[in-house]
Scaffold this active site. Structure first.
Site, mmCIF file in Angstrom:
data_model
loop_
_atom_site.group_PDB
_atom_site.id
_atom_site.type_symbol
_atom_site.label_atom_id
_atom_site.label_comp_id
_atom_site.label_asym_id
_atom_site.label_seq_id
_atom_site.Cartn_x
_atom_site.Cartn_y
_atom_site.Cartn_z
ATOM 1 N N GLU A 121 0.837 -1.219 0.000
ATOM 2 C CA GLU A 121 0.000 0.000 0.000
ATOM 3 C C GLU A 121 0.864 1.258 0.000
ATOM 4 O O GLU A 121 1.758 1.420 0.831
ATOM 5 C CB GLU A 121 -1.007 0.019 1.161
ATOM 6 C CG GLU A 121 -2.031 1.158 1.019
ATOM 7 C CD GLU A 121 -2.695 1.202 -0.361
ATOM 8 O OE1 GLU A 121 -2.118 1.841 -1.271
ATOM 9 O OE2 GLU A 121 -3.765 0.586 -0.552
ATOM 10 N N ASP B 78 -6.797 -0.081 -3.679
ATOM 11 C CA ASP B 78 -7.875 0.917 -3.755
ATOM 12 C C ASP B 78 -8.675 0.771 -5.049
ATOM 13 O O ASP B 78 -9.317 1.712 -5.495
ATOM 14 C CB ASP B 78 -7.270 2.321 -3.654
ATOM 15 C CG ASP B 78 -6.218 2.568 -4.732
ATOM 16 O OD1 ASP B 78 -6.029 1.694 -5.611
ATOM 17 O OD2 ASP B 78 -5.578 3.635 -4.703
HETATM 18 O O1 AHR Z 1 0.804 0.452 -3.328
HETATM 19 C C1 AHR Z 1 0.520 0.741 -4.666
HETATM 20 C C2 AHR Z 1 -0.910 1.133 -4.858
HETATM 21 O O2 AHR Z 1 -1.151 2.381 -4.257
HETATM 22 C C3 AHR Z 1 -1.953 0.282 -4.232
HETATM 23 O O3 AHR Z 1 -2.215 -0.933 -4.900
HETATM 24 C C4 AHR Z 1 -3.137 1.167 -4.296
HETATM 25 O O4 AHR Z 1 -4.082 0.874 -3.311
HETATM 26 C C5 AHR Z 1 -2.558 2.554 -4.123
HETATM 27 O O5 AHR Z 1 -3.001 3.382 -5.145
#
Ligand code: AHR
Ligand code: AHR
Length: 507
Positions: free
Chosen positions: A229, A305
């Site tokens: 994340e 996300d």
């Molecule tokens: O960590 C990379 C990305 O960042 C994740 O998959 C996403 O949730 C956020 O936009």
């Protein structure tokens, strides 16, 4: 190779390579269980991941009447029954609606809902994968992977048994190392249960692709990284960790595992050899990732996300409870390598590699017309051929079937009289061109046979434009979708125009 894997391999050889299942106890989730780190989710559209598994692998839905069908295994512990899908989807399009969890915990993957980002489908959901876009072979059996085009995604936000907080887990997946991009984020693994970015450390998934937005490794990618994340990590540092190599085997095994202030990235060639460790050590030197705050949802093809810009192909993968030992993962890799992903010819009969054929149209206008290349230029057209045609015309209409340049489960067509020149599309029109070694050429020249859309012969799906099939239109030959912006995408007589008889060759 671990002793168990050697025993399994010998048992497999004794049973014959066409055996529909493997020795008891030798499949990935059997091995994780023996290692004390059992699978808590097991997903595959190609095979059982437990030697006792005899249920459905996935579900497809067809466009013609929206009916659904579960696709199971040929026998307990065996391979996907792709023929069920082929007959159910003949003459229409199918998508994968559910990827069942084989662990018994009900952690199925279904169409991902909107989150921080919305998908392109109705209600902001992500698209479902085209069910025929990733044909493969596994132990000589035809099967289909999950083809994630950008916008496609699967998720489960209500799981059971998946690690939360800083609890330990492991995961592996088998991907197509040649189907990648740099968008965010082609992932498989643990993510937020609300489909939003809930901050550093709220997810822990395998990322595979060429994104350099956060971390990256050596070479040009693709890399296996951990999506934790707000960061794809290739090692302990935030950006470059040169210990994480470019890895792009046609079938690539990717491993990520994480526990209290430790994690690892491992990878290898799913067709042979073992796993290498690309990172193993403490959590990244960036705040927010130690301890972890995992939430325990499962994603496939998207970011935590619901970022939907990634692409890739998934064949199988699992998530475990507990931090698997390297030895356990090594035996899992030995099992993966033993099943022979992509080995052998996916086609037989008139389309067996090495055979010669002439491709005859089935539309009523044109049942004595064949796919023929011109003598004077590189055009490929639909042209009449009869027994009194010249020897040159007969040879112009004759093709030597080759194992697909981009996918050995599919085919490529080499000209019978222009050695080294293949049927390929360019700007969606078919032409004859000399093999040039680029991956674009290989893809442009690879066609995946399916039962003919009108019930006759074969339809040939483009390997890189899976919604498009070999089609004649106004006596030219294209790859064409069933409806679309180009004239040759006309829905009128699409099924007939995309169905071909692989006839006895004219020369
Ligand atoms: O960590 C990379 C990305 O960042 C994740 O998959 C996403 O949730 C956020 O936009
Ligand atoms: O035929 C469509 C695309 O056109 C091919 O993939 C590429 O070679 C050309 O740009």
């Amino acid at each position: 190779m671990a002793l168990a894997a050697v025993v399994a391999l010998i048992a497999g050889v004794l049973a014959g390579t066409s055996s529909a299942s493997q020795a008891a106890g030798s499949l990935p989730c059997d091995l994780y269980a023996s290692g004390g780190t059992p699978c808590v989710a097991a997903h595959s559209t190609t095979r059982a991941l437990y030697s006792s598994y005899n249920g459905s692998l996935y579900q497809v839905r067809r466009a013609s009447d929206s009916a659904t069908k579960n696709i199971g295994v040929l026998s307990a512990g065996g391979y996907a029954n792709a023929a069920t899908q082929d007959s159910f989807c003949t003459g229409t399009a199918c998508v994968i609606t559910v990827i069942y969890d084989q662990s018994g915990r009900g952690n199925n993957l279904t169409q991902a809902p909107p989150g921080g980002f919305s998908g392109p489908a109705s209600g902001g959901y992500d698209n479902l994968a085209n069910a025929t876009a990733a044909p493969t072979l596994v132990a000589g059996h035809k099967a289909y992977g999950v083809f994630i085009a950008p916008g496609t995604g699967y998720r489960n936000n209500h799981t059971s048994g998946i690690a939360t907080g800083d609890a330990a887990e492991g995961m592996y997946a088998v991907f197509d190392g040649t189907h990648v991009n740099g968008g965010c984020c082609f992932d498989y693994g643990n993510a937020e249960t609300d489909s939003h970015d809930d901050g550093n450390g709220t997810m822990e998934a395998i990322y595979f692709g060429t994104s350099k937005s956060w971390g990256y490794g050596s070479g040009n990618g693709p890399w296996i990284m951990a999506d934790l994340e707000n960061g794809l990590f290739s090692g302990v540092n935030q950006h470059l960790n040169s210990g994480d190599p470019t890895i792009n085997h046609r079938y690539t095994t990717a491993v990520v595992k994480g526990g209290a202030n430790k994690w690892a990235i491992r990878g290898g060639n799913s067709q042979s050899g073992g796993l290498s460790t690309f990172y193993s050590g403490v959590r990244p030197s960036v705040s927010g990732y130690n301890p972890m705050k995992k939430q325990g949802a499962i994603i496939l093809g998207i970011g935590g996300d619901n970022s939907v810009s990634g692409q890739g192909t998934f064949y199988e993968g699992v998530m475990t409870s507990g931090y698997p030992s390297d030895a356990t993962e090594n035996s899992v890799q030995a099992n993966i390598a033993s099943v022979g992903y992509g080995n052998g010819s996916g086609t037989s009969g008139a389309l067996a590699p090495g055979s010669r054929t002439s491709l005859r149209a089935t539309t009523s206008c044109c049942t004595t017309d064949y796919v023929t290349h011109d003598d004077v230029d590189t055009d490929v057209v639909l042209s009449p051929v009869t027994s009194s045609s010249s020897a040159t015309v007969k040879a112009d209409a004759t093709w030597i079937v080759r194992a697909g340049l981009a996918n050995s489960a599919c085919v490529s067509f080499e000209s019978a009289n222009k050695s080294g020149q293949y049927l390929r599309h360019y700007n969606y029109k078919l032409q004859l061109a000399a093999i040039d070694g680029t991956s674009t050429f290989s893809q442009d020249a690879t066609f995946c046979p399916q039962p003919g859309h009108n019930g006759q012969g074969y339809s040939f799906q483009s390997a890189n434009y899976p919604e498009k099939y070999l089609r004649h239109y106004d006596y030219d030959v294209y790859i064409a979708a069933n409806g679309g912006s180009n004239s040759w995408d006309s829905a009128t007589s699409w099924s007939d125009d995309t169905s071909w008889i692989a006839a006895q060759s004219w020369s």
